[in-house]
Design a protein around this motif. Structure first.
Motif, PDB file in Angstrom:
ATOM      1  N   GLY A 290       0.789  -1.233   0.000  1.00 61.90           N
ATOM      2  CA  GLY A 290       0.000   0.000   0.000  1.00 61.90           C
ATOM      3  C   GLY A 290       0.817   1.277   0.000  1.00 61.90           C
ATOM      4  N   LEU A 291       2.021   1.218  -0.568  1.00 63.28           N
ATOM      5  CA  LEU A 291       2.905   2.380  -0.528  1.00 63.28           C
ATOM      6  C   LEU A 291       2.672   3.362  -1.666  1.00 63.28           C
ATOM      7  CD1 LEU A 291       6.351   0.737   0.366  1.00 63.28           C
ATOM      8  CD2 LEU A 291       4.971   2.245   1.822  1.00 63.28           C
ATOM      9  N   ALA A 292       2.173   2.875  -2.781  1.00 65.75           N
ATOM     10  CA  ALA A 292       2.250   3.666  -4.008  1.00 65.75           C
ATOM     11  C   ALA A 292       0.887   4.156  -4.483  1.00 65.75           C
ATOM     12  CB  ALA A 292       2.901   2.836  -5.110  1.00 65.75           C
ATOM     13  N   TYR A 293       0.831   5.450  -4.837  1.00 63.40           N
ATOM     14  CA  TYR A 293      -0.296   5.951  -5.634  1.00 63.40           C
ATOM     15  C   TYR A 293      -0.099   5.474  -7.072  1.00 63.40           C
ATOM     16  CZ  TYR A 293      -0.921   9.203  -1.716  1.00 63.40           C
ATOM     17  OH  TYR A 293      -1.104   9.756  -0.479  1.00 63.40           O
ATOM     18  N   GLU A 294       1.117   5.571  -7.528  1.00 62.40           N
ATOM     19  CA  GLU A 294       1.496   5.071  -8.852  1.00 62.40           C
ATOM     20  C   GLU A 294       2.919   4.538  -8.744  1.00 62.40           C
ATOM     21  OE1 GLU A 294       2.077   8.068 -11.852  1.00 62.40           O
ATOM     22  OE2 GLU A 294       2.456   9.629 -10.369  1.00 62.40           O
ATOM     23  N   PRO A 316       3.730  11.636   1.575  1.00 65.62           N
ATOM     24  CA  PRO A 316       4.968  12.223   2.104  1.00 65.62           C
ATOM     25  C   PRO A 316       5.583  11.431   3.252  1.00 65.62           C
ATOM     26  CG  PRO A 316       3.368  13.948   1.677  1.00 65.62           C
ATOM     27  CD  PRO A 316       2.653  12.649   1.438  1.00 65.62           C
ATOM     28  N   GLU A 317       4.735  10.921   4.164  1.00 70.26           N
ATOM     29  CA  GLU A 317       5.268  10.188   5.318  1.00 70.26           C
ATOM     30  C   GLU A 317       5.890   8.853   4.922  1.00 70.26           C
ATOM     31  OE1 GLU A 317       0.747   9.404   5.210  1.00 70.26           O
ATOM     32  OE2 GLU A 317       2.137  11.083   4.852  1.00 70.26           O
ATOM     33  N   ASN A 318       5.639   8.390   3.697  1.00 62.68           N
ATOM     34  CA  ASN A 318       6.207   7.116   3.234  1.00 62.68           C
ATOM     35  C   ASN A 318       7.421   7.295   2.321  1.00 62.68           C
ATOM     36  OD1 ASN A 318       4.316   5.520   4.561  1.00 62.68           O
ATOM     37  ND2 ASN A 318       2.869   5.597   2.849  1.00 62.68           N
ATOM     38  N   ALA A 322       9.507   4.227   0.786  1.00 65.84           N
ATOM     39  CA  ALA A 322       9.309   4.034  -0.659  1.00 65.84           C
ATOM     40  C   ALA A 322      10.650   3.975  -1.373  1.00 65.84           C
ATOM     41  CB  ALA A 322       8.455   5.161  -1.225  1.00 65.84           C
ATOM     42  N   LEU A 323      11.568   4.840  -0.985  1.00 62.76           N
ATOM     43  CA  LEU A 323      12.894   4.849  -1.580  1.00 62.76           C
ATOM     44  C   LEU A 323      13.611   3.531  -1.336  1.00 62.76           C
ATOM     45  CD1 LEU A 323      15.289   6.264  -2.940  1.00 62.76           C
ATOM     46  CD2 LEU A 323      15.841   7.329  -0.736  1.00 62.76           C
ATOM     47  N   SER A 324      13.579   3.056  -0.103  1.00 59.17           N
ATOM     48  CA  SER A 324      14.252   1.785   0.206  1.00 59.17           C
ATOM     49  C   SER A 324      13.524   0.615  -0.452  1.00 59.17           C
ATOM     50  CB  SER A 324      14.341   1.580   1.720  1.00 59.17           C
ATOM     51  OG  SER A 324      13.053   1.533   2.302  1.00 59.17           O
ATOM     52  N   GLY A 325      12.197   0.708  -0.577  1.00 61.38           N
ATOM     53  CA  GLY A 325      11.437  -0.358  -1.217  1.00 61.38           C
ATOM     54  C   GLY A 325      11.750  -0.480  -2.697  1.00 61.38           C
ATOM     55  N   VAL A 418      11.371  14.837   1.881  1.00 68.16           N
ATOM     56  CA  VAL A 418      12.432  14.448   0.951  1.00 68.16           C
ATOM     57  C   VAL A 418      13.807  14.566   1.581  1.00 68.16           C
ATOM     58  CG1 VAL A 418      11.082  14.934  -1.124  1.00 68.16           C
ATOM     59  CG2 VAL A 418      12.454  16.769  -0.112  1.00 68.16           C
ATOM     60  N   LYS A 419      13.973  15.502   2.498  1.00 65.19           N
ATOM     61  CA  LYS A 419      15.284  15.618   3.168  1.00 65.19           C
ATOM     62  C   LYS A 419      15.500  14.485   4.147  1.00 65.19           C
ATOM     63  CE  LYS A 419      16.234  20.545   2.595  1.00 65.19           C
ATOM     64  NZ  LYS A 419      16.505  21.848   3.266  1.00 65.19           N
TER      65      LYS A 419
END
Length: 423
Positions: A290-294, A316-318, A322-325, A418-419
């Motif tokens: 459930g991480l992605a809108y797209e 934003p909180e993911n 998301a990056l590591s996934g 993002v930071k």
């Protein structure tokens, strides 16, 4: 005139003035489609003139010797035909479609436009303003912002770094004289491929093209050499804080050009990862977690080294997870071989979509002309399918290890999100 190749219903002929003519005979429908390709895409622009080929495509059909923009439009629309110009990174093209009876007339009009455009100053200014609006509008789309900054950091001084539109600075500087110079340099018969598909015999196609283009002689001056900078891979992370409702997380890997032996395996891996609702990224990161809108992946076919990109739009909180996934899913490509089931499913998908992309005369004219202008030849149609079929799990893993280990990272989203993701 010399005919160099015939492949079943596809003919390749080189005219005396250097024009390469491709004909795909398809008598089933009373429609003829043609694509006229010129080796003159955005790769052939100076960096300071980024957007030049795009602007030329926008104004090419807006006036030619003896005809105004309105008169051209009336000629095309009065017979229900289609005629348009477009540009890509590696080529420029003029597209047309009409019923068989009107093909000679519309090809004659296309030749006038191609050979003697007038580039009316008022039309140039109008299309420039529209392009500048598009450039500004794209800054409001997080995906476009993320992809633009990814390209720029990966390609540096290479033309692939820039959008086809260029930027506000370069687009604002382009003059009518620049368009004329670019046209005079690259629009010449020995730099042209005409690909036709429809109810037409080879003899008729040659006769028509020679009648319309036969008196067009190439200039004595040789075509300029395309000198592109060498690319050095130095992965880094770039972020753009933007007040958005989602974060765009994008990984880019410097891959390879279409003529590389590794191309087919990379194309297959891209399909496996991010093509459709059954793709690995969609199932694992959207459906299960459930991480992605797209979420998707793409690897465009390019004449020079192309980017292999995976990306996700997420809350934003993911952002960090998301990056590591995304990174973990790509890493699996070179740490764990694909199963035979997954490999075959990806092959079936890419080959099925490829077959569906050759249904209309327009699609047939496009694909064979595209292969020719890229220097691959019409035989690449069959070769591509064989290359995909022959990729095995070991090949895929080796190629993934070669190209997909260290990504460039591009993040766009709320500043804190993002930071924090890259700390």
């Amino acid at each position: 005139m010399t005919t160099s190749l015939k492949k079943s219903h596809i003919h390749r002929t080189v005219l005396d003035n250097g024009i390469v003519l491709l004909l795909t005979e398809n008598p089933t429908a009373d429609i003829i489609a043609a694509r006229i390709f010129i080796r003159a895409g955005s790769c052939y622009e100076n960096r300071e003139q980024a957007g030049l080929a795009y602007l030329l495509s926008a104004v090419l059909t807006k006036g030619c010797e003896g005809l105004s923009s309105l008169q051209i439009a009336e000629q095309v629309e009065s017979i229900g035909a289609n005629l348009s110009a477009d540009t890509a990174a590696d080529y420029f093209q003029l597209s047309l479609k009409t019923v068989t009876a009107d093909f000679v007339d519309i090809l004659t009009l296309a030749a006038k436009i191609l050979r003697s455009p007038t580039f009316p100053e008022a039309e140039v200014e109008l299309e420039r303003r529209i392009a500048l609006q598009d450039i500004r509008s794209q800054k409001e789309h997080p995906f476009t912002v993320a992809f633009d900054q990814l390209r720029q950091v990966m390609y540096q001084d290479h033309p692939y770094a820039m959008s086809a539109l260029g930027n506000e600075s370069t687009m604002s500087r382009i003059t009518r004289a620049d368009l004329v110079q670019f046209h005079q340099t690259y629009f010449r018969p020995d730099n042209l491929v005409i690909s036709i598909a429809g109810r037409l015999t080879l003899d008729d196609a040659v006769a028509v093209v020679e009648k319309v283009f036969g008196d067009w002689q190439p200039p004595a001056k040789p075509l300029p050499t395309l000198n592109l900078p060498n690319l050095t891979v130095q992965p880094e992370c770039v972020i753009i804080p933007q007040q958005t409702q989602q974060s765009i997380v994008m990984l880019g890997y410097m891959a390879t050009a279409v003529n590389s032996p590794d191309y087919a395996a990379l194309k297959l891996l891209s399909t496996y990862l991010g093509n459709g609702l059954s793709s690995r990224l969609f199932v694992e990161l959207r459906e299960k977690r459930g991480l992605a809108y797209e979420v998707s992946a793409f690897y465009p076919t390019r004449l020079f080294p192309a980017t292999f990109v995976v990306y996700m739009g997420t809350a934003p909180e993911n952002t960090q997870i998301a990056l590591s996934g995304l990174q973990a899913e790509v890493d699996l490509l070179y740490t764990s071989p694909l199963t035979e089931v997954a490999l075959q499913a990806a092959k079936n998908k890419i080959l099925g979509q490829y077959a569906l992309g050759k249904q209309t005369n327009g699609q047939l004219a496009q694909i064979y002309g595209w292969y020719e202008i890229l220097g691959l030849g019409i035989e690449f149609d069959q070769k591509f399918q064989e290359l995909i079929t022959n990729v095995n799990a070991e090949d895929a893993m080796t190629v993934a290890s070669r190209y997909l280990q260290k990504p460039y990272v591009s993040l766009v989203g709320q500043e804190a999100a993002v930071k924090d993701a890259v700390i």
